[in-house]
Design a protein around this motif. Sequence first.
Motif, PDB file in Angstrom:
ATOM      1  N   GLN A  11      -9.377  25.351  51.824  1.00  0.00           N
ATOM      2  CA  GLN A  11      -8.605  26.587  51.802  1.00  0.00           C
ATOM      3  C   GLN A  11      -7.805  26.821  52.958  1.00  0.00           C
ATOM      4  O   GLN A  11      -6.683  27.656  53.004  1.00  0.00           O
ATOM      5  N   GLN A  12      -8.268  26.175  54.087  1.00  0.00           N
ATOM      6  CA  GLN A  12      -7.626  26.167  55.367  1.00  0.00           C
ATOM      7  C   GLN A  12      -6.079  25.592  55.356  1.00  0.00           C
ATOM      8  O   GLN A  12      -4.978  26.070  55.595  1.00  0.00           O
ATOM      9  N   ASN A  46     -12.509  30.717  59.820  1.00  0.00           N
ATOM     10  CA  ASN A  46     -11.920  31.963  59.893  1.00  0.00           C
ATOM     11  C   ASN A  46     -11.531  32.055  61.187  1.00  0.00           C
ATOM     12  O   ASN A  46     -10.394  32.947  61.243  1.00  0.00           O
ATOM     13  N   ARG A  68      -8.230  30.407  61.546  1.00  0.00           N
ATOM     14  CA  ARG A  68      -7.224  30.963  60.872  1.00  0.00           C
ATOM     15  C   ARG A  68      -6.561  32.293  61.524  1.00  0.00           C
ATOM     16  O   ARG A  68      -5.567  32.602  61.716  1.00  0.00           O
ATOM     17  N   SER A  97       1.039  27.475  52.505  1.00  0.00           N
ATOM     18  CA  SER A  97       1.696  28.549  52.190  1.00  0.00           C
ATOM     19  C   SER A  97       2.343  29.482  53.469  1.00  0.00           C
ATOM     20  O   SER A  97       3.593  29.969  53.431  1.00  0.00           O
ATOM     21  N   ARG A  98       1.479  29.609  54.477  1.00  0.00           N
ATOM     22  CA  ARG A  98       2.025  30.280  55.588  1.00  0.00           C
ATOM     23  C   ARG A  98       3.053  29.825  56.346  1.00  0.00           C
ATOM     24  O   ARG A  98       4.346  30.540  56.621  1.00  0.00           O
ATOM     25  N   ALA A 149      -4.711  25.106  52.325  1.00  0.00           N
ATOM     26  CA  ALA A 149      -3.745  25.903  51.318  1.00  0.00           C
ATOM     27  C   ALA A 149      -2.942  26.974  52.251  1.00  0.00           C
ATOM     28  O   ALA A 149      -1.901  27.381  51.933  1.00  0.00           O
ATOM     29  N   TRP A 150      -3.812  27.615  53.007  1.00  0.00           N
ATOM     30  CA  TRP A 150      -3.213  28.749  53.806  1.00  0.00           C
ATOM     31  C   TRP A 150      -2.404  28.355  54.747  1.00  0.00           C
ATOM     32  O   TRP A 150      -1.093  28.964  54.824  1.00  0.00           O
ATOM     33  N   LEU A 151      -2.380  27.184  55.573  1.00  0.00           N
ATOM     34  CA  LEU A 151      -1.439  26.649  56.292  1.00  0.00           C
ATOM     35  C   LEU A 151       0.133  26.203  55.371  1.00  0.00           C
ATOM     36  O   LEU A 151       1.038  26.625  55.958  1.00  0.00           O
ATOM     37  N   GLU A 173      -3.018  33.022  62.660  1.00  0.00           N
ATOM     38  CA  GLU A 173      -2.211  34.480  62.107  1.00  0.00           C
ATOM     39  C   GLU A 173      -1.724  35.208  63.512  1.00  0.00           C
ATOM     40  O   GLU A 173      -0.595  35.624  63.455  1.00  0.00           O
TER      41      GLU A 173
END
Length: 324
Positions: free
Chosen positions: A149-150, A109, A112, A156-157, A152-154, A116
């Motif tokens: 999950q990290q 977290n 991330r 997409s981001r 996937a976020w990267l 962000e």
Amino acid sequence: MDERDVARPAYGRGYEEDVRALEESMRMMEDGVEASSDVDVHALARGMETSARVIETCGAHYTAWAHRWRCAEALAGDAGDGKMAVLREEAAYAARATTSNAKNYQAWNHARRTMETMGDEADVGDRARAFEHVDAALASDGKNIHAWQQRAWLVSRFNVWDGEDAYTRAMIAEDVMNNSAWNARFYWAKHMFDRGDEEVLDRETAYAREALESDAENESVWSYLRGLRDFAETSPAVDDDTATRISEFVLAVARAAASGKSPSRHALLVLADRVAAEAVRDRDLDRAADARSLFGALATIDPLRANYYAVRLDRLESALRASM
């Protein structure tokens, strides 16, 4: 903690002092906020150091992670041109934390939050290091859900989907039962369809069928096929012909895997689910009888889950009564 503790954690002698120092740092920061004044930069640095000492002893100490981030965020906001240096150090700190505790969700977290906050100021090097952090964790444990999950976020981001086909394919080749890799591939396939690749669903169902040739009991692959079928049948962006073709393909694969001397329980469940749904939808008692037979066969070949199949039969009977 005191003498009345039933099971006192075996922390080092300096841990309690570190926790008290953390609490004092938190109070100082709160006092600064309430006074609407800037918190001293040196106090912020000390707060981060104090948090690090607590985290070193107790890596899952949520309050210490939260305070470290609050201090780092304030320090980055006060650093001007040095903002990115502060954030890069925090990204590196989170990466070091997951080296010793790869499933520490507070550390992920923190990583991330750092990215962000970097926002559009993150350069190619920052992005590369973020992916390297994930890759290192997955190289150690290919099923680390926090790392997936990290990633996937990267992806997409930063809208970097093009590498996901090769990446997930390689991870699946390494371990065909890696459910996290199949899950990541599913979201990649959906994105590709949304981007205009209308043939991706056909290619992916064929890819999954090939994976089942080596092990028809691979639940990850059956979940993938179910996901592709459900997406095809429910997404308004998928035309009727494609939805029908994908649905029939999945059912054909299930029928093939459910036949023979060693029927796949996952294939039988795919068939039982579909027949039961059709029986209720069409109020068809003959189809309901077929569904009962399939659930009965499942209970026979998979007695460990017999109670689950009994519950499914009860739900079928209830739905039939409600539909009549």
